[in-house]
Design an enzyme around this catalytic site. Structure first.
Site, PDB file in Angstrom:
ATOM      1  N   LYS A  77      44.935  81.722 -16.815  1.00 51.93           N
ATOM      2  CA  LYS A  77      45.673  82.625 -15.945  1.00 51.93           C
ATOM      3  C   LYS A  77      45.128  82.529 -14.521  1.00 51.93           C
ATOM      4  O   LYS A  77      43.929  82.608 -14.301  1.00 51.93           O
ATOM      5  CB  LYS A  77      45.543  84.060 -16.471  1.00 51.93           C
ATOM      6  CG  LYS A  77      46.636  85.007 -16.035  1.00 51.93           C
ATOM      7  CD  LYS A  77      46.545  86.306 -16.812  1.00 51.93           C
ATOM      8  CE  LYS A  77      47.692  87.235 -16.448  1.00 51.93           C
ATOM      9  NZ  LYS A  77      47.645  88.495 -17.215  1.00 51.93           N
ATOM     10  N   GLU A 124      54.131 100.663 -27.241  1.00 51.87           N
ATOM     11  CA  GLU A 124      54.442 102.026 -26.818  1.00 51.87           C
ATOM     12  C   GLU A 124      54.837 102.914 -27.999  1.00 51.87           C
ATOM     13  O   GLU A 124      54.485 104.108 -28.037  1.00 51.87           O
ATOM     14  CB  GLU A 124      55.563 102.010 -25.778  1.00 51.87           C
ATOM     15  CG  GLU A 124      55.163 101.407 -24.439  1.00 51.87           C
ATOM     16  CD  GLU A 124      55.294  99.888 -24.388  1.00 51.87           C
ATOM     17  OE1 GLU A 124      54.987  99.299 -23.347  1.00 51.87           O
ATOM     18  OE2 GLU A 124      55.711  99.300 -25.421  1.00 51.87           O
ATOM     19  N   ARG A 140      60.909 102.733 -24.662  1.00 53.83           N
ATOM     20  CA  ARG A 140      60.771 101.958 -25.892  1.00 53.83           C
ATOM     21  C   ARG A 140      60.334 102.818 -27.074  1.00 53.83           C
ATOM     22  O   ARG A 140      60.400 102.374 -28.223  1.00 53.83           O
ATOM     23  CB  ARG A 140      59.757 100.835 -25.667  1.00 53.83           C
ATOM     24  CG  ARG A 140      60.171  99.857 -24.576  1.00 53.83           C
ATOM     25  CD  ARG A 140      58.990  99.034 -24.077  1.00 53.83           C
ATOM     26  NE  ARG A 140      58.495  98.103 -25.059  1.00 53.83           N
ATOM     27  CZ  ARG A 140      58.790  96.801 -25.095  1.00 53.83           C
ATOM     28  NH1 ARG A 140      59.597  96.290 -24.189  1.00 53.83           N
ATOM     29  NH2 ARG A 140      58.281  96.012 -26.004  1.00 53.83           N
TER      30      ARG A 140
END
Length: 635
Positions: free
Chosen positions: A289, A377, A405
């Site tokens: 990354k 979530e 969600r």
């Protein structure tokens, strides 16, 4: 395009069509990767954006375009944080400088923006399910193209990703899932052996040989079936011992990898092999990354989603207004720590965003009372319900758009049982450059009809402190909704006060016109009312409703009875939002007969990306729009 081996002065500018990438030689590919990173870094330094994820998948993007045909094959990027190189190579190079700007290139794949964005994304873990649907549609239509889903290791923590894997594996259709793993550390020796085993266990001639052996074993009288089962167990055990593929093999995916995600040539070879398999394949790719920009490599978390920064140092650009005032997120985090010092029942929960939601400091000060559940979530809400059922006071810190969600868990697991869970909804309202997938446009609408739930939308950062103390001391569920960015500069409290549930406040007394506002629109309304009075001598009443549920109905009835006109203000969709609640309450009391009502809020449409200032003006809830509405009512 030049002949193979000839260096092009600027490879990126020579790409006239996405299929041109496949014509490049190894040296040109390397040069193109460097140019892509340079363009991404320079643009994000000016516009902000998701830098580290996009830098990590440059070679992966090049390999995909080398192997697959963007004119017919379908590519689905999970979340879309990593799609900047894709945008540069699929026709948006000349407009890339407008990335995330108003009327410019979106920060996420968007079907309406480009025919090469095959599925719109912005929330995590959707790619495999969408790809499985596209693969089925392809087969039903009798088409012949590849479907490729690119998903990060973080997104693989969500249940939706595994639901997609389960369905895709069960159907067994041709599908390639690329797992972009930028966190797991695997040594070169193990990685090479793993690649060797996966490649040879997956190649076409081995698969043919396996079928022949299976047929032969089945033909052996008496013991053939037992020998076949033993052989299969041995193969799976050997492969799983040396690779992380056991989980994916259990979902009936052919696991390949792990592969170096920055080796374009090798990636392309493996993809060519994978596309020949007429079954679901999971390609495990290891990437770094932030690769190619040292500050992002050293601090990928900060550069995951970053604002403007100095190109040479990576330091964030300083702004006058942000130097002196704390953000709502910071106020929330600091207040949570203050409350937790005196109340050991408080548990902080977040879904893979400790710094973004402001609970990073809490996690360091109270590590035993902090839980990051990952991008889950739904689990976060029910997990909090379990804590609350045992006497604790969980605080669930999730962005407004992501809490969508977990709607069923809020209803069924928390509110139905009236459990004392506090939901802290950061980024309520318009968030800015991340656009429609991230605006907190709907929370007041999707929460206010749930029984037992109290909803507070504080007008400023000091009232946020009071709202938090009120919620923690409540015996039922409470949602606190606040905007992105800095507050109004209200004086913060060393010790928050408790609010009286369902009671608002009159900030300014007028006569014929009253403004009923909530959340971020209260202070702009008050400022406009003061300006108009100074200019015209006409006083306007300004009422801070403070509570969206329960409403201060008595006060609303009084305002409707003593004023000729009402202006209702909110930074939420007006469809079923705060103003709808006010109208319903007044209609139930038959108080709307002689009152003119005007509503300002978010429209019944998806709001595009741009700065918060630009978008508030666009939808008509900025100061000037409030001023125009009040002058019209006063006239």
């Amino acid at each position: 395009m030049s002949q193979s081996g000839d260096m092009i002065e600027n490879v990126l500018d020579s790409i006239k069509h996405p299929t041109d990438v496949a014509k490049l030689d190894a040296d040109q590919m390397k040069q193109l990767a460097a140019e892509l990173r340079e363009r991404i870094i320079s643009t994000v330094s000016q516009n902000g954006g998701h830098l580290a994820p996009s830098l990590g998948v440059v070679e992966l993007t090049l390999a995909m375009l080398s192997v697959f045909d963007p004119e017919k094959d379908k590519f689905i990027w999970d979340v879309g944080h990593q799609a900047y190189a894709w945008k540069l190579l699929t026709g948006r190079r000349d407009e890339f400088s407008t990335l995330r700007q108003f009327n410019g290139v979106s920060g996420f794949p968007k079907m309406s923006e480009s025919p090469y964005d095959h599925f719109g994304v912005g929330h995590s873990s959707t790619s495999i399910s969408a790809a499985a649907g596209m693969a089925m549609a392809r087969d039903l239509s009798g088409d012949d193209h590849d479907v490729i889903a690119v998903i990060g290791d973080g997104s693989m923590t969500a249940g939706l990703a595994f639901e997609g894997l389960n369905q895709a594996g069960h159907q067994g259709r041709r599908l390639l899932v690329i797992l972009n793993d930028n966190e797991m550390s695997i040594s070169k020796n193990v990685g090479a052996l793993s690649l060797f085993l996966s490649r040879n266990l997956s190649s076409r001639w081995v698969r043919r040989m396996k079928r022949d052996v299976e047929t032969w074993l089945k033909s052996v009288p008496g013991i053939g079936e037992e020998m076949l089962n033993y052989a299969k167990r041995s193969e799976h055990s050997l492969k799983s011992f040396f690779t992380p593929g056991m989980l994916f093999e259990a979902f009936r995916f052919n696991y390949v990898g792990p592969v170096d995600g920055h080796d374009v040539r090798n990636l392309a070879k493996v993809m060519e092999m994978a596309r020949k398999l007429d079954e679901p394949v999971l390609l495990h790719v290891l990437t770094k990354k932030g690769k190619g920009y040292e500050p992002a490599e050293h601090n990928p978390t900060y550069f995951h989603g970053v604002g403007k920064f100095e190109l040479e140092t990576g330091e964030a650009c300083k702004f006058v207004d942000s130097d002196s005032l704390p953000s709502y997120t910071e106020v929330f985090g600091n207040t949570l720590c203050t409350l937790a010092e005196k109340d050991e029942r408080i548990i902080a929960i977040t879904a893979a965003m400790p710094e973004g939601t402001g609970v990073g400091t809490f996690s360091r000060r109270f590590p035993d009372r902090f839980v990051d559940v990952g991008i889950c979530e739904q689990h976060a809400v029910t997990f909090a319900a379990g804590l609350a059922a045992q006497g604790y006071r969980p605080v669930v810190a999730i962005y407004s758009t992501f809490l969508q969600r977990s709607y069923d868990q809020i209803v069924h697991d928390v509110c139905l049982q009236n459990l004392p869970v506090t939901f802290c909804l950061d980024r309520g309202g318009l968030v800015g450059e991340d656009g429609p997938t991230h605006h907190g446009s709907f929370d007041l609408s999707y929460l206010r009809h749930i029984p037992n739930l109290t909803i507070i939308a504080p007008k400023d950062e000091a009232e946020l402190q009071d709202a938090m103390k009120t919620a923690i001391n409540s015996n039922g569920p409470v949602a606190i909704r606040y905007p992105r960015g800095i507050g109004s500069g209200a004086c913060l409290k060393s010790e928050p006060d408790s609010l009286e549930i369902g009671v608002g406040e009159v900030l300014k007394q007028g006569s014929s016109v009253a403004v009923v506002a909530v959340g971020s629109r209260v202070h702009p309304a008050l400022a406009v009312a003061n300006e108009i009075e100074n200019e015209t001598g006409k006083a306007v009443t300004v009422f801070n409703a403070r509570f969206v549920k329960p409403l201060d109905v008595d006060k609303l009835v009084e305002l409707a009875s003593t004023h000729e006109k009402l202006l209702l203000l909110e930074e939420n969709t007006i469809a079923g939002g705060f103003s709808s609640a006010v109208l319903e309450a007044l209609a139930d009391r038959t108080c709307l007969g002689g009152v003119t009502v005007k509503r300002l809020g978010l429209p019944d449409s998806f709001v595009p990306h741009g700065t918060q200032k630009q978008l508030r003006k666009l939808v008509g809830i900025d100061k000037q729009s409030i001023r125009n509405a009040l002058l019209e009512l006063l006239a």
